[in-house]
Design a protein around this motif. Structure first.
Motif, PDB file in Angstrom:
ATOM      1  N   GLU A   1       4.970  -6.988  14.130  1.00  0.00           N
ATOM      2  CA  GLU A   1       4.437  -5.693  13.683  1.00  0.00           C
ATOM      3  C   GLU A   1       5.509  -4.918  12.910  1.00  0.00           C
ATOM      4  OE1 GLU A   1       1.661  -2.378  15.718  1.00  0.00           O
ATOM      5  OE2 GLU A   1       3.600  -2.670  16.707  1.00  0.00           O
ATOM      6  N   LYS A   2       6.723  -4.918  13.428  1.00  0.00           N
ATOM      7  CA  LYS A   2       7.827  -4.216  12.767  1.00  0.00           C
ATOM      8  C   LYS A   2       8.091  -4.802  11.382  1.00  0.00           C
ATOM      9  CE  LYS A   2      12.738  -3.081  13.344  1.00  0.00           C
ATOM     10  NZ  LYS A   2      13.938  -3.245  14.216  1.00  0.00           N
ATOM     11  N   ALA A   3       8.040  -6.124  11.256  1.00  0.00           N
ATOM     12  CA  ALA A   3       8.281  -6.779   9.971  1.00  0.00           C
ATOM     13  C   ALA A   3       7.189  -6.433   8.970  1.00  0.00           C
ATOM     14  CB  ALA A   3       8.364  -8.290  10.158  1.00  0.00           C
ATOM     15  N   ALA A   4       5.948  -6.378   9.438  1.00  0.00           N
ATOM     16  CA  ALA A   4       4.831  -6.022   8.554  1.00  0.00           C
ATOM     17  C   ALA A   4       4.987  -4.592   8.059  1.00  0.00           C
ATOM     18  CB  ALA A   4       3.503  -6.193   9.287  1.00  0.00           C
ATOM     19  N   HIS A   5       5.330  -3.691   8.966  1.00  0.00           N
ATOM     20  CA  HIS A   5       5.531  -2.294   8.583  1.00  0.00           C
ATOM     21  C   HIS A   5       6.693  -2.155   7.604  1.00  0.00           C
ATOM     22  CE1 HIS A   5       3.421  -0.586  12.430  1.00  0.00           C
ATOM     23  NE2 HIS A   5       2.569  -0.992  11.503  1.00  0.00           N
ATOM     24  N   ALA A   6       7.777  -2.869   7.857  1.00  0.00           N
ATOM     25  CA  ALA A   6       8.960  -2.793   6.991  1.00  0.00           C
ATOM     26  C   ALA A   6       8.630  -3.257   5.578  1.00  0.00           C
ATOM     27  CB  ALA A   6      10.096  -3.630   7.578  1.00  0.00           C
ATOM     28  N   HIS A   7       7.795  -4.271   5.472  1.00  0.00           N
ATOM     29  CA  HIS A   7       7.417  -4.800   4.161  1.00  0.00           C
ATOM     30  C   HIS A   7       6.632  -3.765   3.367  1.00  0.00           C
ATOM     31  CE1 HIS A   7       6.124  -7.422   0.998  1.00  0.00           C
ATOM     32  NE2 HIS A   7       4.861  -7.364   1.374  1.00  0.00           N
ATOM     33  N   ILE A   8       5.633  -3.148   3.987  1.00  0.00           N
ATOM     34  CA  ILE A   8       4.836  -2.151   3.280  1.00  0.00           C
ATOM     35  C   ILE A   8       5.669  -0.902   2.999  1.00  0.00           C
ATOM     36  CG2 ILE A   8       2.756  -0.731   3.334  1.00  0.00           C
ATOM     37  CD1 ILE A   8       2.260  -3.731   3.008  1.00  0.00           C
ATOM     38  N   ASP A   9       6.593  -0.563   3.907  1.00  0.00           N
ATOM     39  CA  ASP A   9       7.494   0.567   3.658  1.00  0.00           C
ATOM     40  C   ASP A   9       8.329   0.306   2.407  1.00  0.00           C
ATOM     41  OD1 ASP A   9       6.568   1.913   5.865  1.00  0.00           O
ATOM     42  OD2 ASP A   9       8.240   1.327   7.173  1.00  0.00           O
ATOM     43  N   PHE A  10       8.765  -0.935   2.244  1.00  0.00           N
ATOM     44  CA  PHE A  10       9.536  -1.295   1.047  1.00  0.00           C
ATOM     45  C   PHE A  10       8.688  -1.119  -0.207  1.00  0.00           C
ATOM     46  CE2 PHE A  10      10.359  -4.712  -2.066  1.00  0.00           C
ATOM     47  CZ  PHE A  10      11.609  -4.292  -2.530  1.00  0.00           C
ATOM     48  N   VAL A  11       7.430  -1.534  -0.127  1.00  0.00           N
ATOM     49  CA  VAL A  11       6.524  -1.376  -1.267  1.00  0.00           C
ATOM     50  C   VAL A  11       6.396   0.107  -1.618  1.00  0.00           C
ATOM     51  CG1 VAL A  11       4.149  -1.641  -2.073  1.00  0.00           C
ATOM     52  CG2 VAL A  11       5.221  -3.473  -0.749  1.00  0.00           C
ATOM     53  N   GLU A  12       6.171   0.934  -0.604  1.00  0.00           N
ATOM     54  CA  GLU A  12       6.007   2.374  -0.854  1.00  0.00           C
ATOM     55  C   GLU A  12       7.280   2.987  -1.438  1.00  0.00           C
ATOM     56  OE1 GLU A  12       5.004   6.575   1.454  1.00  0.00           O
ATOM     57  OE2 GLU A  12       4.709   4.660   2.484  1.00  0.00           O
ATOM     58  N   GLU A  13       8.421   2.694  -0.829  1.00  0.00           N
ATOM     59  CA  GLU A  13       9.685   3.253  -1.308  1.00  0.00           C
ATOM     60  C   GLU A  13       9.981   2.807  -2.746  1.00  0.00           C
ATOM     61  OE1 GLU A  13      12.522   1.943   1.529  1.00  0.00           O
ATOM     62  OE2 GLU A  13      11.656   3.124   3.171  1.00  0.00           O
ATOM     63  N   SER A  14       9.636   1.552  -3.049  1.00  0.00           N
ATOM     64  CA  SER A  14       9.875   1.022  -4.389  1.00  0.00           C
ATOM     65  C   SER A  14       9.043   1.755  -5.425  1.00  0.00           C
ATOM     66  CB  SER A  14       9.563  -0.474  -4.432  1.00  0.00           C
ATOM     67  OG  SER A  14      10.434  -1.191  -3.588  1.00  0.00           O
ATOM     68  N   PHE A  15       7.792   2.022  -5.079  1.00  0.00           N
ATOM     69  CA  PHE A  15       6.932   2.700  -6.038  1.00  0.00           C
ATOM     70  C   PHE A  15       7.293   4.173  -6.185  1.00  0.00           C
ATOM     71  CE2 PHE A  15       4.561  -1.128  -6.117  1.00  0.00           C
ATOM     72  CZ  PHE A  15       3.973  -1.128  -7.373  1.00  0.00           C
ATOM     73  N   ARG A  16       7.724   4.792  -5.120  1.00  0.00           N
ATOM     74  CA  ARG A  16       8.180   6.176  -5.252  1.00  0.00           C
ATOM     75  C   ARG A  16       9.421   6.233  -6.134  1.00  0.00           C
ATOM     76  NH1 ARG A  16       5.346   9.594  -2.211  1.00  0.00           N
ATOM     77  NH2 ARG A  16       4.351   8.857  -0.293  1.00  0.00           N
ATOM     78  N   PHE A  17      10.310   5.262  -5.960  1.00  0.00           N
ATOM     79  CA  PHE A  17      11.499   5.184  -6.806  1.00  0.00           C
ATOM     80  C   PHE A  17      11.100   4.940  -8.256  1.00  0.00           C
ATOM     81  CE2 PHE A  17      14.626   2.454  -8.949  1.00  0.00           C
ATOM     82  CZ  PHE A  17      15.757   3.259  -8.893  1.00  0.00           C
ATOM     83  N   GLY A  18      10.152   4.042  -8.455  1.00  0.00           N
ATOM     84  CA  GLY A  18       9.706   3.724  -9.810  1.00  0.00           C
ATOM     85  C   GLY A  18       9.061   4.909 -10.504  1.00  0.00           C
ATOM     86  N   ILE A  19       8.245   5.653  -9.755  1.00  0.00           N
ATOM     87  CA  ILE A  19       7.593   6.836 -10.316  1.00  0.00           C
ATOM     88  C   ILE A  19       8.637   7.868 -10.740  1.00  0.00           C
ATOM     89  CG2 ILE A  19       6.159   8.846  -9.725  1.00  0.00           C
ATOM     90  CD1 ILE A  19       4.518   6.877  -7.950  1.00  0.00           C
ATOM     91  N   GLU A  20       9.633   8.070  -9.878  1.00  0.00           N
ATOM     92  CA  GLU A  20      10.686   9.030 -10.195  1.00  0.00           C
ATOM     93  C   GLU A  20      11.513   8.555 -11.385  1.00  0.00           C
ATOM     94  OE1 GLU A  20      13.226  12.267 -10.187  1.00  0.00           O
ATOM     95  OE2 GLU A  20      11.225  11.981  -9.332  1.00  0.00           O
ATOM     96  N   ARG A  21      11.767   7.255 -11.454  1.00  0.00           N
ATOM     97  CA  ARG A  21      12.537   6.721 -12.580  1.00  0.00           C
ATOM     98  C   ARG A  21      11.786   6.906 -13.891  1.00  0.00           C
ATOM     99  NH1 ARG A  21      14.131   0.444 -12.559  1.00  0.00           N
ATOM    100  NH2 ARG A  21      11.886   0.259 -12.966  1.00  0.00           N
ATOM    101  N   ARG A  22      10.472   6.660 -13.877  1.00  0.00           N
ATOM    102  CA  ARG A  22       9.674   6.853 -15.085  1.00  0.00           C
ATOM    103  C   ARG A  22       9.660   8.329 -15.495  1.00  0.00           C
ATOM    104  NH1 ARG A  22       6.287   2.881 -12.666  1.00  0.00           N
ATOM    105  NH2 ARG A  22       4.939   4.512 -11.804  1.00  0.00           N
ATOM    106  N   ARG A  23       9.610   9.223 -14.485  1.00  0.00           N
ATOM    107  CA  ARG A  23       9.613  10.653 -14.787  1.00  0.00           C
ATOM    108  C   ARG A  23      10.919  11.046 -15.476  1.00  0.00           C
ATOM    109  NH1 ARG A  23      11.500  15.335 -13.309  1.00  0.00           N
ATOM    110  NH2 ARG A  23      12.897  14.406 -11.778  1.00  0.00           N
TER     111      ARG A  23
END
Length: 264
Positions: free
Chosen positions: A222-244
């Motif tokens: 369960e922890k590994a599954a959560h960590a994976h999706i957390d990485f996806v979310e953090e990556s996209f937030r970073f990407g959105i900020e980088r594009r901005r």
């Protein structure tokens, strides 16, 4: 495994109704997913040990119930039972509305964690063998930089873990979500790799997730599954900020060029 092992011979006293019941059970349990092609009429009749007229009668009943569709010249397929989960208008809204996209990630995070925990608890030796094979394919694809094979192994791993949960509702609903993700509706996997650099982190996350399920460690899975999706979310937030930031920098450059050209 061949389809022969999936379909069981029908007793002489059952015939068409028993064929219907067996195929319904395979669909309800998530073994036969939407879009899956059934064996040819001849092969299926042989596997079930019923006459072809009785098989046609059963398939007609299943089609009337909306569970299978027959495409002339193509064969018989399990019908689209969960649809696309969302209408095109809502999907387009997700693309324009960032909070809705992150709501999707929040939903998927909980479902992925739930599936991983159940898979670690309920997964059979066959489930774990399948997951192990997919992990090996994932590592091979990464070593050989085979982008298409890597993506397919990614989807296959998540689907295999959901299948191992043995929860039919979860299996059908997540199959629909994965199909949308596969088509790039929610996010592009190549973007994640651009954040990761080599894609090594994604690989390590998948290996940890799959191995935790194989080891039967519910909390770790369960922890590994959560960590994976957390990485996806953090990556996209970073990407959105980088594009901005890039957009703002481009506007400053254009304004500077305009001032230089106008002599101001």
């Amino acid at each position: 495994m061949t389809p022969t092992a999936v379909f069981e011979p029908i007793g002489h006293e059952s015939l068409a109704d028993a064929v219907v019941a067996q195929i319904e059970d395979l669909i309800a349990s998530g073994i036969l997913k939407q879009g899956r092609k059934l064996p040819s009429e001849r092969d299926l009749a042989e596997m079930l040990r019923v006459s072809r007229p009785k098989l046609r009668e059963a398939l007609q009943t299943l089609e009337e119930r909306g569970l299978v569709v027959t495409q002339h010249g193509e064969g018989t397929f399990v019908a689209a039972l969960t649809g696309s989960a969302m209408l095109p208008a809502l999907l387009a809204l997700y693309e324009r509305h960032e909070p809705a996209f992150f709501d999707y990630l929040e939903y998927r995070r909980e479902q992925e964690g739930f599936a991983a925990r159940l898979a670690a608890r309920r997964g059979t030796s066959a489930d774990k063998e399948r997951i192990s094979e997919i992990l090996q394919e994932n590592e091979r694809a990464w070593r050989e930089k085979d982008q298409l094979a890597s993506q397919e192994a990614d989807f296959a791993l998540h689907a295999a873990i959901v299948d191992a949960s043995q929860n039919a509702t979860l299996i059908h609903m997540m199959a629909s979500i994965y199909e949308l993700t596969r088509k790039g509706v929610f996010y592009n996997r190549e973007f994640l790799k651009s954040i990761d650099g080599t894609g090594r982190l994604l690989l390590e996350q998948h290996v940890e997730l799959g191995q935790a399920v194989i080891d039967g460690d519910e909390a770790r899975a369960e922890k590994a599954a959560h960590a994976h999706i957390d990485f996806v979310e953090e990556s996209f937030r970073f990407g959105i900020e980088r594009r901005r930031r890039e957009a703002m920098a481009e506007k400053r450059r254009m304004l500077s060029d305009y001032r230089s050209a106008s002599g101001s």
